[in-house]
Each structure stands twice: as C-alpha cells, then as structure tokens.
Design an enzyme around this catalytic site. Structure first.
Site, PDB file in Angstrom:
ATOM      1  N   ASN A   8       0.871  -1.185   0.000  1.00 54.54           N
ATOM      2  CA  ASN A   8       0.000   0.000   0.000  1.00 54.54           C
ATOM      3  C   ASN A   8       0.907   1.234   0.000  1.00 54.54           C
ATOM      4  OD1 ASN A   8      -1.866   2.004   0.453  1.00 54.54           O
ATOM      5  ND2 ASN A   8      -2.292   1.429   2.584  1.00 54.54           N
ATOM      6  N   LYS A  10      -0.001   4.201  -0.278  1.00 55.13           N
ATOM      7  CA  LYS A  10      -0.725   5.358   0.276  1.00 55.13           C
ATOM      8  C   LYS A  10      -0.560   6.578  -0.635  1.00 55.13           C
ATOM      9  CE  LYS A  10       0.273   3.632   4.872  1.00 55.13           C
ATOM     10  NZ  LYS A  10       0.053   3.872   6.272  1.00 55.13           N
ATOM     11  N   HIS A  90      -9.597   0.959   4.784  1.00 52.60           N
ATOM     12  CA  HIS A  90      -8.337   1.206   5.496  1.00 52.60           C
ATOM     13  C   HIS A  90      -8.611   2.182   6.641  1.00 52.60           C
ATOM     14  CE1 HIS A  90      -4.275   2.528   6.365  1.00 52.60           C
ATOM     15  NE2 HIS A  90      -3.850   1.435   5.733  1.00 52.60           N
ATOM     16  N   GLU A  92      -7.080   4.626   7.657  1.00 54.88           N
ATOM     17  CA  GLU A  92      -6.864   6.041   7.309  1.00 54.88           C
ATOM     18  C   GLU A  92      -8.068   6.609   6.552  1.00 54.88           C
ATOM     19  OE1 GLU A  92      -3.006   5.682   5.486  1.00 54.88           O
ATOM     20  OE2 GLU A  92      -2.111   5.278   7.442  1.00 54.88           O
ATOM     21  N   GLU A 155      -5.340  -5.093  10.678  1.00 53.88           N
ATOM     22  CA  GLU A 155      -4.395  -3.999  10.869  1.00 53.88           C
ATOM     23  C   GLU A 155      -4.748  -3.213  12.130  1.00 53.88           C
ATOM     24  OE1 GLU A 155      -2.332  -2.683   7.114  1.00 53.88           O
ATOM     25  OE2 GLU A 155      -4.255  -1.697   7.026  1.00 53.88           O
ATOM     26  N   GLY A 161       2.151   2.404  11.044  1.00 57.65           N
ATOM     27  CA  GLY A 161       3.093   3.529  10.948  1.00 57.65           C
ATOM     28  C   GLY A 161       3.713   3.957  12.269  1.00 57.65           C
ATOM     29  N   SER A 197       3.341  -1.730  10.563  1.00 60.31           N
ATOM     30  CA  SER A 197       4.742  -1.588  10.992  1.00 60.31           C
ATOM     31  C   SER A 197       5.641  -2.786  10.692  1.00 60.31           C
ATOM     32  CB  SER A 197       4.819  -1.243  12.484  1.00 60.31           C
ATOM     33  OG  SER A 197       4.375   0.085  12.675  1.00 60.31           O
TER      34      SER A 197
HETATM   35  C1  PEP Z   1      -0.891   0.366   6.222  1.00 61.76           C
HETATM   36  O1  PEP Z   1      -1.055   1.581   6.176  1.00 61.76           O
HETATM   37  O2  PEP Z   1      -1.742  -0.399   5.773  1.00 61.76           O
HETATM   38  C2  PEP Z   1       0.329  -0.160   6.811  1.00 61.76           C
HETATM   39  C3  PEP Z   1       0.445  -1.442   7.006  1.00 61.76           C
HETATM   40  O3  PEP Z   1       1.291   0.791   7.100  1.00 61.76           O
HETATM   41  P1  PEP Z   1       2.721   0.568   7.774  1.00 61.76           P
HETATM   42  O4  PEP Z   1       3.281  -0.723   7.243  1.00 61.76           O
HETATM   43  O5  PEP Z   1       3.511   1.745   7.331  1.00 61.76           O
HETATM   44  O6  PEP Z   1       2.489   0.517   9.235  1.00 61.76           O
END
Ligand code: PEP
Length: 236
Positions: A8, A10, A90, A92, A155, A161, A197
């Site tokens: 992803n 983003k 997601h 976000e 998630e 993040g 992460s």
């Molecule tokens: C995400 O935004 O779906 C994600 C997994 O981000 P990160 O790996 O940066 O935590």
C-alpha cells in the site's frame, strides 16, 4: 496456499519512483507468493506489470457505481488499468469518516464487478476489546454471497506507521478468531493478512505467525527492503 503480499503506497511516490519499482519488480522471479501493488490512482498507468504473480491493486473505489459521482473512481476505470484488488476500509479512510455501511457498499461494488476487496479491520487502541474487529467484518460482509472467499487485512490501528508490533501470539489469536468468525458466518474459506509496521528488520518474527500474508505500508516504498521481505516469504 500461496502467501499474498500487498504493498500500500498510500499517498506517496512519484512517476520516477514507480518507474524504478516497476522495472525492478518485473525482473524479480516470484517463486511462491502473489504480490499486489496498490499505487495512488494517478500512477496506475505507470504499472505495466509483466509477471503473472504480480497484480495491480488500488486504495479505494466508489461506493455507488453511477455516473453522478464527482471525484469517485468506478470499477470500469479500474478494469481499464487491469486492477484486480481494491483496499477497502483502510483505517486512514475510516478516520476520514468512512463508516461500516459505506465500506459494505464498496465491498459490494468490488464483488459485483469482478474486483477483489481487501477488507481492512483493526482495533484502535491496544487495550480495546476485539469485538469491534468482528463487528467491522460482519458489517463489511453483509449481503455478500457465502461462496465468496473474503480477504481480511488485520491492521491494528495502533500498529500502523508507529513501529509498534503485536506479538506473534496476539496476531495468531486474532487471525484464528477472524477465521472462525468468518466460518460461523457461513463462508468456507478466508484469507487473513496482517498489516502494521512490518519492516525488513522485524518481518522474520511476523512470518512465523499463522497468517496468509502481509499488507505492507511504509516499507513498500523502499524497494530493497520490500523485496527482502518478499524473498523471506517467497523462498521458504
Ligand atoms: C498500512 O497503512 O496499511 C500499513 C500497514 O502501514 P505501515 O506498514 O507503514 O504501518
């Protein structure tokens, strides 16, 4: 089952970075995984993928497939770029106001149009009860045929993040809970991913978890680290 690794990107990247990523991914010989790359819509056309193990995805879709939707992206537009997967719900986007009903509409739009939704779910705080995760799944799958195989990305919002990771035993516990809940809803199979992460420094712990793949955010932009994780999973 081949593990699924979803990148992803983003709201990151640019033409130059994605040209480089596409060049490198087209040279990589995928052994035993499926890779899904999800760039921002405006860069979909940069992704001329030559491997039959690498697929194109995107980060959102319209919830109402009609012509009066300013700013939305329709399934037909996505098909023109050979998109196969769509990240839906997601955290976000949920934080921008997407609710369970809207997410369910998007899941329907995907499935009615031959696109595979990757449904993101997760608790907000580490201390939160996990019932919320099951409610998100139940709502997202409302009215979806039982012959369908749901793809769920677990998630935890507190892990996205932040550099904070759940333990493998917590991931296993939640993944098992999600599988058994989906089975209780009447679906024969499901695909459960973990996201939040994961990095080149910590993926070797996470790949021991009982999951069907990963959703990678930040690390997807650093191709060398991304491919190190892919290799770790691909070449086992
Ligand atoms: C995400 O935004 O779906 C994600 C997994 O981000 P990160 O790996 O940066 O935590």
């Amino acid at each position: 089952m081949r593990k699924l690794i979803v990148a992803n990107y983003k709201m990151n990247g640019n033409k130059k970075l994605f040209a480089d990523i596409v060049k490198k991914i087209n040279k990589y010989k995928v052994k035993d995984t499926k890779i899904v790359l999800c760039p921002p819509f405006v860069y979909l056309d940069e992704f001329k993928i030559k491997s039959n193990s690498v697929f194109l995805g995107c980060q959102d879709i319209t919830n109402i497939d009609n012509s009066k939707s300013t700013g939305q992206i329709s399934p037909n537009m996505l098909h023109e770029f050979s998109v196969k997967y769509v990240i839906v719900g997601h955290s976000e986007r949920r934080s921008l106001g997407e609710n369970d009903e809207l997410i369910n509409e998007k899941v329907h739009v995907c499935i009615n149009n031959d696109l595979m939704p990757i449904i993101c779910v997760g608790e907000k705080k580490k201390s939160d009860k996990l019932d919320a995760v099951l409610t998100q799944i139940q709502s997202a799958l409302k009215g979806i045929e039982k012959s369908y195989v749901p793809i769920i990305a677990y998630e935890p919002v507190w892990a996205i993040g932040t550099g904070k990771l759940p333990t493998v035993s917590r991931i296993n516990k939640v993944a098992d809970m999600i599988r058994s809940y989906i089975s209780d809803l009447g679906y024969k199979n499901s695909v459960v991913l973990y996201g939040g992460s994961v990095s080149a420094q910590n993926y070797d712990e996470i790949i021991n978890a009982n999951i069907d793949g990963l959703l990678l955010g930040g690390v997807s932009l650093k191709f060398d680290e991304f491919i190190e994780i892919v290799k770790g999973i691909d070449h086992v």
